[in-house]
Design a protein around this motif. Structure first.
Motif, PDB file in Angstrom:
ATOM      1  N   GLY A   6     -51.032 158.574  85.431  1.00  0.00           N
ATOM      2  CA  GLY A   6     -52.423 159.076  86.006  1.00  0.00           C
ATOM      3  C   GLY A   6     -53.597 158.243  85.823  1.00  0.00           C
ATOM      4  N   GLY A   7     -54.468 158.842  85.122  1.00  0.00           N
ATOM      5  CA  GLY A   7     -55.536 157.441  84.989  1.00  0.00           C
ATOM      6  C   GLY A   7     -55.485 156.756  83.688  1.00  0.00           C
ATOM      7  N   SER A   8     -54.660 156.962  83.132  1.00  0.00           N
ATOM      8  CA  SER A   8     -54.460 156.303  81.433  1.00  0.00           C
ATOM      9  C   SER A   8     -53.409 154.950  81.698  1.00  0.00           C
ATOM     10  CB  SER A   8     -53.812 157.272  80.566  1.00  0.00           C
ATOM     11  OG  SER A   8     -54.520 158.494  80.322  1.00  0.00           O
ATOM     12  N   THR A   9     -54.141 154.025  81.057  1.00  0.00           N
ATOM     13  CA  THR A   9     -53.416 152.583  81.048  1.00  0.00           C
ATOM     14  C   THR A   9     -52.982 152.095  79.940  1.00  0.00           C
ATOM     15  OG1 THR A   9     -54.007 152.290  83.413  1.00  0.00           O
ATOM     16  CG2 THR A   9     -53.344 150.609  82.087  1.00  0.00           C
ATOM     17  N   MET A  10     -51.960 151.477  79.382  1.00  0.00           N
ATOM     18  CA  MET A  10     -51.642 150.807  78.163  1.00  0.00           C
ATOM     19  C   MET A  10     -51.230 149.416  78.518  1.00  0.00           C
ATOM     20  SD  MET A  10     -49.641 153.534  75.968  1.00  0.00           S
ATOM     21  CE  MET A  10     -48.333 153.612  77.022  1.00  0.00           C
ATOM     22  N   LEU A  11     -51.866 148.350  77.917  1.00  0.00           N
ATOM     23  CA  LEU A  11     -51.349 147.051  78.138  1.00  0.00           C
ATOM     24  C   LEU A  11     -50.565 146.930  76.889  1.00  0.00           C
ATOM     25  CD1 LEU A  11     -55.042 145.342  79.323  1.00  0.00           C
ATOM     26  CD2 LEU A  11     -52.789 146.183  80.512  1.00  0.00           C
ATOM     27  N   VAL A  12     -49.221 146.274  77.236  1.00  0.00           N
ATOM     28  CA  VAL A  12     -48.288 145.791  75.984  1.00  0.00           C
ATOM     29  C   VAL A  12     -47.939 144.549  76.262  1.00  0.00           C
ATOM     30  CG1 VAL A  12     -46.178 146.469  75.137  1.00  0.00           C
ATOM     31  CG2 VAL A  12     -47.387 148.164  76.195  1.00  0.00           C
ATOM     32  N   THR A  13     -48.335 143.564  75.076  1.00  0.00           N
ATOM     33  CA  THR A  13     -47.678 142.333  74.838  1.00  0.00           C
ATOM     34  C   THR A  13     -46.652 142.582  73.911  1.00  0.00           C
ATOM     35  OG1 THR A  13     -49.758 141.482  75.217  1.00  0.00           O
ATOM     36  CG2 THR A  13     -48.319 140.062  74.150  1.00  0.00           C
ATOM     37  N   VAL A  14     -45.334 141.841  74.432  1.00  0.00           N
ATOM     38  CA  VAL A  14     -44.314 141.503  73.446  1.00  0.00           C
ATOM     39  C   VAL A  14     -44.230 140.110  72.928  1.00  0.00           C
ATOM     40  CG1 VAL A  14     -41.693 141.782  73.034  1.00  0.00           C
ATOM     41  CG2 VAL A  14     -42.852 143.428  74.694  1.00  0.00           C
ATOM     42  N   LYS A  15     -44.492 139.785  71.613  1.00  0.00           N
ATOM     43  CA  LYS A  15     -44.755 138.379  71.119  1.00  0.00           C
ATOM     44  C   LYS A  15     -43.246 137.879  70.624  1.00  0.00           C
ATOM     45  CE  LYS A  15     -46.610 139.839  66.734  1.00  0.00           C
ATOM     46  NZ  LYS A  15     -47.560 139.768  66.135  1.00  0.00           N
ATOM     47  N   PRO A  16     -43.125 136.837  70.512  1.00  0.00           N
ATOM     48  CA  PRO A  16     -42.033 136.061  70.237  1.00  0.00           C
ATOM     49  C   PRO A  16     -41.785 135.978  68.632  1.00  0.00           C
ATOM     50  CG  PRO A  16     -43.203 134.229  71.155  1.00  0.00           C
ATOM     51  CD  PRO A  16     -43.871 135.633  71.321  1.00  0.00           C
ATOM     52  N   ARG A  17     -40.785 136.070  68.286  1.00  0.00           N
ATOM     53  CA  ARG A  17     -40.309 135.852  66.735  1.00  0.00           C
ATOM     54  C   ARG A  17     -39.963 134.512  66.500  1.00  0.00           C
ATOM     55  NH1 ARG A  17     -37.629 141.036  67.073  1.00  0.00           N
ATOM     56  NH2 ARG A  17     -38.758 142.432  65.475  1.00  0.00           N
ATOM     57  N   TYR A  18     -39.163 133.786  67.699  1.00  0.00           N
ATOM     58  CA  TYR A  18     -38.792 132.417  67.614  1.00  0.00           C
ATOM     59  C   TYR A  18     -39.298 131.648  68.552  1.00  0.00           C
ATOM     60  CZ  TYR A  18     -35.271 135.669  65.705  1.00  0.00           C
ATOM     61  OH  TYR A  18     -34.686 136.486  64.954  1.00  0.00           O
ATOM     62  N   THR A  19     -39.680 130.352  68.061  1.00  0.00           N
ATOM     63  CA  THR A  19     -40.439 129.303  68.712  1.00  0.00           C
ATOM     64  C   THR A  19     -39.676 128.028  68.773  1.00  0.00           C
ATOM     65  OG1 THR A  19     -41.799 129.265  67.003  1.00  0.00           O
ATOM     66  CG2 THR A  19     -42.725 130.266  68.610  1.00  0.00           C
ATOM     67  N   LEU A  20     -38.348 127.992  69.210  1.00  0.00           N
ATOM     68  CA  LEU A  20     -37.438 126.734  69.059  1.00  0.00           C
ATOM     69  C   LEU A  20     -37.715 125.638  69.814  1.00  0.00           C
ATOM     70  CD1 LEU A  20     -34.914 125.613  67.853  1.00  0.00           C
ATOM     71  CD2 LEU A  20     -33.668 126.471  69.670  1.00  0.00           C
ATOM     72  N   TYR A  21     -38.427 126.135  71.141  1.00  0.00           N
ATOM     73  CA  TYR A  21     -38.994 125.073  71.944  1.00  0.00           C
ATOM     74  C   TYR A  21     -39.932 125.497  73.015  1.00  0.00           C
ATOM     75  CZ  TYR A  21     -35.360 126.703  75.242  1.00  0.00           C
ATOM     76  OH  TYR A  21     -34.647 127.620  76.146  1.00  0.00           O
ATOM     77  N   THR A  22     -40.533 124.514  73.722  1.00  0.00           N
ATOM     78  CA  THR A  22     -41.388 125.070  74.911  1.00  0.00           C
ATOM     79  C   THR A  22     -40.360 125.193  75.899  1.00  0.00           C
ATOM     80  OG1 THR A  22     -43.454 123.924  73.859  1.00  0.00           O
ATOM     81  CG2 THR A  22     -43.482 124.463  76.232  1.00  0.00           C
ATOM     82  N   GLU A  23     -40.571 126.451  76.697  1.00  0.00           N
ATOM     83  CA  GLU A  23     -39.742 126.535  77.856  1.00  0.00           C
ATOM     84  C   GLU A  23     -39.978 125.850  78.956  1.00  0.00           C
ATOM     85  OE1 GLU A  23     -38.332 130.927  78.327  1.00  0.00           O
ATOM     86  OE2 GLU A  23     -40.231 131.044  76.984  1.00  0.00           O
ATOM     87  N   PRO A  24     -38.914 125.299  79.709  1.00  0.00           N
ATOM     88  CA  PRO A  24     -39.168 124.462  80.952  1.00  0.00           C
ATOM     89  C   PRO A  24     -40.091 125.269  81.993  1.00  0.00           C
ATOM     90  CG  PRO A  24     -36.921 124.631  80.562  1.00  0.00           C
ATOM     91  CD  PRO A  24     -37.608 125.462  79.484  1.00  0.00           C
ATOM     92  N   TYR A  25     -40.970 124.786  82.802  1.00  0.00           N
ATOM     93  CA  TYR A  25     -41.397 125.570  83.724  1.00  0.00           C
ATOM     94  C   TYR A  25     -40.353 126.225  84.759  1.00  0.00           C
ATOM     95  CZ  TYR A  25     -45.878 123.341  82.409  1.00  0.00           C
ATOM     96  OH  TYR A  25     -46.911 122.987  81.838  1.00  0.00           O
TER      97      TYR A  25
END
Length: 171
Positions: free
Chosen positions: A70-89
């Motif tokens: 309806g008129g209700s909105t939630m913004l959800v961010t799922v953050k990483p636990r692991y940061t092994l490398y910067t992902e390629p484009y």
């Protein structure tokens, strides 16, 4: 005689959210803060990232999702636990020259591939593959010593598709 028809919004029905922004790790479940949530039907713009059902919010893969009812909105961010490398484009459909403009001069180049050094000793190379002059695949080369970390890193970002020999495919 007089005849009339009136239509109005059904006020007081539906969710009343106390909190509209959530940040979670992947594969988590939390209660949505608010009232009137028991029979709510939610719609997520990215069900790979997060969904909601009634008063529960569930996260899946790293990213962002907007969930509405309806008129209700939630913004959800799922953050990483692991940061092994910067992902390629992963700019599907880009040409080699567009990737070079974005990433700089590659270590190696063929008609259908670009290879970049990453500066990360655990994941030293990123590879871009082209078909019909357009980017169709990209990947990384990782040291065997980080294999379990790599599985965790990819698992919270992508859906596992297949394993052939030493090559895993994720989407």
């Amino acid at each position: 005689s007089l005849f009339g028809f009136i239509s109005c919004q059904n006020e007081g029905k539906g969710p009343n959210l106390v909190k509209t922004n959530y940040t979670l790790y992947s594969d988590a479940t939390t209660k949505i803060e608010g009232s009137g949530l028991s029979d709510v039907v939610w719609d997520s713009d990215n069900e790979f990232v997060a969904t909601a059902e009634g008063d529960e919010l569930t996260s899946f893969l790293v990213g962002s999702a907007t969930i509405k009812s309806g008129g209700s909105t939630m913004l959800v961010t799922v953050k990483p636990r692991y940061t092994l490398y910067t992902e390629p484009y992963m700019l599907w459909g880009y040409t080699k020259s567009q990737i070079i403009a974005k990433c700089g001069t590659p270590k190696s180049e063929t008609d259908d591939a670009l290879l970049y050094e990453t500066g990360n000793s655990y994941v030293p190379y990123a590879l871009y593959l082209f078909e019909n002059s357009r980017l169709t695949s990209c990947g990384v080369v990782a040291q065997a010593s980080v294999a379990s970390n790599l599985v965790d890193f990819l698992g919270e970002r992508y859906i596992f598709l297949s394993l052939e020999g030493t090559t895993a495919t994720f989407a």
